[in-house]
Design a protein around this motif. Structure first.
Motif, PDB file in Angstrom:
ATOM      1  N   HIS A 121      58.839  71.212  37.826  1.00 52.20           N
ATOM      2  CA  HIS A 121      59.213  71.795  36.530  1.00 52.20           C
ATOM      3  C   HIS A 121      58.332  72.996  36.178  1.00 52.20           C
ATOM      4  N   TYR A 225      58.401  76.189  31.667  1.00 46.00           N
ATOM      5  CA  TYR A 225      57.713  75.064  31.018  1.00 46.00           C
ATOM      6  C   TYR A 225      56.202  75.304  31.014  1.00 46.00           C
ATOM      7  N   ASP A 232      53.286  65.725  29.070  1.00 44.46           N
ATOM      8  CA  ASP A 232      54.557  66.231  28.560  1.00 44.46           C
ATOM      9  C   ASP A 232      54.672  67.728  28.833  1.00 44.46           C
ATOM     10  N   ASN A 235      59.250  73.497  26.665  1.00 48.08           N
ATOM     11  CA  ASN A 235      60.155  74.562  27.077  1.00 48.08           C
ATOM     12  C   ASN A 235      59.780  75.830  26.324  1.00 48.08           C
ATOM     13  N   SER A 238      62.989  77.471  24.376  1.00 46.51           N
ATOM     14  CA  SER A 238      63.597  76.788  23.229  1.00 46.51           C
ATOM     15  C   SER A 238      62.578  76.034  22.375  1.00 46.51           C
ATOM     16  N   GLU A 240      61.399  73.277  22.979  1.00 43.84           N
ATOM     17  CA  GLU A 240      61.747  71.852  23.030  1.00 43.84           C
ATOM     18  C   GLU A 240      60.738  71.115  23.897  1.00 43.84           C
ATOM     19  N   ARG A 241      60.364  69.943  23.468  1.00 46.74           N
ATOM     20  CA  ARG A 241      59.363  69.144  24.175  1.00 46.74           C
ATOM     21  C   ARG A 241      60.062  68.146  25.096  1.00 46.74           C
ATOM     22  N   LEU A 242      59.621  68.096  26.344  1.00 46.48           N
ATOM     23  CA  LEU A 242      60.098  67.097  27.295  1.00 46.48           C
ATOM     24  C   LEU A 242      59.045  66.004  27.412  1.00 46.48           C
ATOM     25  N   TYR A 251      61.861  62.837  32.871  1.00 47.11           N
ATOM     26  CA  TYR A 251      61.533  63.590  31.666  1.00 47.11           C
ATOM     27  C   TYR A 251      62.761  63.568  30.767  1.00 47.11           C
ATOM     28  N   ASP A 253      64.586  64.939  27.052  1.00 49.19           N
ATOM     29  CA  ASP A 253      64.506  65.938  25.985  1.00 49.19           C
ATOM     30  C   ASP A 253      64.640  65.275  24.620  1.00 49.19           C
ATOM     31  N   SER A 254      64.682  66.088  23.564  1.00 50.18           N
ATOM     32  CA  SER A 254      64.718  65.552  22.199  1.00 50.18           C
ATOM     33  C   SER A 254      66.002  64.814  21.892  1.00 50.18           C
ATOM     34  N   VAL A 259      66.258  64.787  32.318  1.00 48.73           N
ATOM     35  CA  VAL A 259      66.117  66.081  32.981  1.00 48.73           C
ATOM     36  C   VAL A 259      65.741  65.823  34.433  1.00 48.73           C
TER      37      VAL A 259
END
Length: 520
Positions: A121, A225, A232, A235, A238, A240-242, A251, A253-254, A259
């Motif tokens: 990632h 990432y 964790d 992103n 965006s 966004e936390r994985l 992993y 997403d919200s 993923v």
């Protein structure tokens, strides 16, 4: 002229330091040191590749070898150590490794370790800047380098494109002299290496990251990432936390979406519980288990019946040409099994097979041998009886020779029929010596993978099963299909089923030893 005592002279010579025993000892210790150095190197190499199980296996095998060949107490064991090492490497270790996989979520979507997924990632990028032309060059040292033209900002050259593509980005340097790399490779050669070039990330002198974009250009990219505390990922596009979910090995997403790719985690007894409790797996598993036991038992029964009857007929004094009949009856045993199976697959073909053509001519019927579950199982038993009866024939022919003829003569005087001889003399005297061989035959057919794979491929499929399962599958072919075929590739579930198969076959082996009166 004096006479020299040669043995005494040799014994008193300084050369006694290099006597044959000391030379042998030195050679032995040298070989021991060389072997251990090589083994230690292999163990460290496996450990460096994160193959901990294989590294531990190498350490155990090497440690036992050193003890056996150095210790005087274990002197006698050195002669059986090669067999012991082979058993450790090829039997015990694969068994323990398979059982261990059964307690994980190892599958086609969860192949990597957590660290490998994290690195994957972190290597993902997205287009975030300008594009620049590039060319690929092969220098005098035969190493490939990329030449990136940034226009007014200069021309830059990469280090040799060798080593691990998953490492750090390659740092570009300014081109020292125009044309220092020689002629550029043709576009055709660039296309051939496109998959390799796409793996590389270049770092410009100003920190800009570049990746292949098309066949003529590289583009400025940014990492998709960023690593956060606790493992964790964030992103960067965006925000966004994985979150790393170690319960499912992904992993997330919200929104709760997985993923890919996933990573391997310890799953406890969930695979074994799933086999026994999930209706969509338990139903097909129990059906296949019952069919496997029935197939193995009926095969032993039918092959024994055919083999015993034919062996008894060949013992009949009135039969002429016994040698010819023996040869003809044993021929199916001499032909490779896979050839016979493929021939039978053609014979049972619904539209063009000779068996259906004959049945259609005589009775006006064309059975669908491969689509109807009952007919498919009957076909398998017919074919396996044909393949297995010569083995039973050979066994029965040898055992019948050991039965005293006086018993049959006495029974004839009492007016016994051939059926009476079979049930009251032949079978009682044959069953005891045949019992271990019958159990061995049962265990072999319990895992008769080749027959099912070549003849029916497990079909027809069981309706409603969530795993690849067929009505003619045996447990071994069912496990293979779960692990390697169709869309499943659920190695952990297949390992759990393989463990259950091992327990059943192990129980059969134990029973075989008991019936053979072998002390264990």
């Amino acid at each position: 002229m004096s006479v020299v005592n040669l043995p005494a002279a040799v014994a008193s010579s300084p050369m006694k330091l290099f006597s044959l025993p000391s030379l042998r000892a030195g050679l032995r210790w040298s070989l021991w040191g060389l072997f251990n150095a090589l083994a230690l190197y292999l163990v460290l190499a496996l450990y460096a590749q994160q193959q901990l199980a294989f590294a531990l296996l190498g350490l155990v095998v090497t440690g036992i070898a050193s003890y056996v060949f150095i210790s005087r107490r274990a002197y006698a064991h050195r002669y059986i150590y090669p067999a012991l090492a082979g058993m450790l490497v090829f039997v015990i270790f694969p068994l323990l490794y398979t059982v261990g996989i059964g307690f994980t979520n190892y599958s086609g979507s969860n192949l990597l370790s957590f660290e490998q997924v994290q690195r994957y990632h972190l290597r993902q990028t997205y287009l975030a800047g300008e594009r620049y032309g590039f060319s690929l060059h092969r220098g005098e040292d035969e190493e490939l380098r990329l030449r990136v033209d940034k226009g007014e900002r200069g021309v830059f050259v990469s280090p040799p494109l060798t080593g691990d593509a998953a490492g750090e980005p390659l740092a570009l340097r300014a081109e020292r002299e125009p044309g220092e790399l020689g002629e550029a490779l043709a576009l055709r050669e660039v296309i051939q290496r496109r998959a390799e070039l796409e793996q590389w990330v270049l770092r410009s002198t100003d920190g800009e990251l570049l990746r292949l974009f098309g066949l003529r250009e590289v583009a400025a990219v940014k990492p998709l990432y960023r690593l956060l505390e606790g493992g964790d990922l964030l992103n960067t596009r965006s925000n966004e936390r994985l979150v790393a979910d170690h319960g499912i090995g992904f992993y997330v997403d919200s929104h709760g979406n997985k993923v890919a790719p996933g990573f391997t985690v310890f799953a406890g007894t969930s695979n074994f519980t799933r086999v026994l409790t999930d209706p969509s797996i338990r139903g097909p598993f129990l059906e296949i288990f019952v069919w496997t036991v029935a197939f193995a038992g009926l095969t032993v029964l039918f092959t024994l019946a055919v083999g015993l009857v034919l062996a008894s007929l060949l013992q009949w004094d009135l039969v002429r040409g016994k040698a010819f009949y023996r040869l003809m009856l044993i021929l199916p045993y001499a032909v490779p099994a896979f050839i016979s199976i493929l021939v039978f697959r053609g014979l049972f073909n619904q539209n063009f097979g000779e068996i259906n053509l004959l049945l259609n001519g005589l009775f006006g019927m064309r059975p669908d041998w491969f689509s109807d579950p009952t007919l498919a199982r009957s076909m398998i038993l017919i074919v396996n009886t044909w393949l297995g009866y010569p083995y039973m024939l050979l066994l029965c022919m040898g055992l019948l020779q050991a039965i005293p003829r006086d018993l049959y003569e006495a029974s004839a005087m009492d007016g016994a029929t051939p059926l009476d001889n079979l049930l009251k003399i032949t079978l009682p005297l044959l069953i005891k010596p045949l019992a271990p061989l019958l159990i061995a035959s049962f265990a072999f057919n319990f895992n008769n993978f080749v027959l099912i794979t070549l003849l029916t491929r497990g079909g027809p499929d069981i309706i409603g099963a969530t795993t690849p399962a067929g009505t003619t599958d045996l447990l071994v072919s069912y496990t293979y299909r779960i692990a390697f075929q169709d869309s499943g590739q659920n190695f952990a579930l297949a390992a759990a089923i393989a463990t259950l198969i091992f327990l059943v076959v192990g129980a059969l082996a134990w029973l075989n030893l008991k019936l053979s009166k072998v002390k264990v």
